[in-house]
Design a protein around this motif. Structure first.
Motif, PDB file in Angstrom:
ATOM      1  N   ASN A  70       0.849  -1.180   0.000  1.00  0.00           N
ATOM      2  CA  ASN A  70       0.000   0.000   0.000  1.00  0.00           C
ATOM      3  C   ASN A  70       0.888   1.234   0.000  1.00  0.00           C
ATOM      4  OD1 ASN A  70      -2.253   1.612   0.136  1.00  0.00           O
ATOM      5  ND2 ASN A  70      -2.388   1.501   2.364  1.00  0.00           N
ATOM      6  N   GLU A  99      -6.641   2.752 -12.135  1.00  0.00           N
ATOM      7  CA  GLU A  99      -6.430   3.493 -10.882  1.00  0.00           C
ATOM      8  C   GLU A  99      -6.383   4.996 -11.136  1.00  0.00           C
ATOM      9  OE1 GLU A  99      -5.728   2.670  -7.416  1.00  0.00           O
ATOM     10  OE2 GLU A  99      -6.737   0.816  -7.975  1.00  0.00           O
ATOM     11  N   ARG A 115      -3.382  -0.923 -11.878  1.00  0.00           N
ATOM     12  CA  ARG A 115      -2.805  -2.033 -11.110  1.00  0.00           C
ATOM     13  C   ARG A 115      -2.617  -3.196 -12.077  1.00  0.00           C
ATOM     14  NH1 ARG A 115      -1.976  -1.249  -5.745  1.00  0.00           N
ATOM     15  NH2 ARG A 115      -3.125   0.528  -4.916  1.00  0.00           N
ATOM     16  N   LYS A 121       0.762  -1.280  -8.213  1.00  0.00           N
ATOM     17  CA  LYS A 121       0.361  -0.005  -8.796  1.00  0.00           C
ATOM     18  C   LYS A 121       1.455   0.526  -9.715  1.00  0.00           C
ATOM     19  CE  LYS A 121      -1.904   4.345  -7.815  1.00  0.00           C
ATOM     20  NZ  LYS A 121      -2.448   5.216  -6.762  1.00  0.00           N
TER      21      LYS A 121
END
Length: 128
Positions: A70, A99, A115, A121
């Protein structure tokens, strides 16, 4: 001198992931330059004897599932805004998750976000 020599992303399916990156990175002339079956695939702008790739996808060394972080993101320089759109479109066609649509951000430069097939990402960037 390089600030970062190479970047590695984990994958749970090297074949699918390398096919995905083969297609989207070819749009900006990044090619597969190194690989070891079932372990990793490396990419760079050109193949130079005895050189290290700049970007790798690989199965985790500890044999556990690859996960994404994250707040972790990798950005590729597409050099031209139209390439940002092309890569983003191709990535989504190949199963990536959107995204952030391509377009100008921060006043002038172009960005797009997605992603990959393992949830990593990725940002595609071009100066305007």
């Amino acid at each position: 001198l390089y600030m970062i020599r190479f970047v590695t992303l984990g994958t749970n399916n090297l074949k699918k992931s390398s096919n995905f990156y083969d297609e989207i990175l070819s749009i900006i002339d990044i090619i597969r330059v190194d690989q070891e079956d079932q372990k990793y695939v490396g990419y760079a702008k050109e193949k130079i004897a005895n050189s290290i790739a700049n970007f790798y996808i690989m199965t985790p060394f500890d044999k556990k599932n690859a996960t994404n972080g994250n707040g972790t993101m990798i950005s590729f320089d597409a050099e031209k805004p139209d390439k940002v759109y092309q890569i983003h479109k191709k990535a989504l066609e190949l199963g990536a998750t959107n995204e952030g649509d391509p377009g100008p951000r921060h006043g002038e430069n172009y960005y797009a976000y997605f992603r990959d097939l393992d949830g990593n990402k990725i940002c595609i960037f071009a100066e305007n």
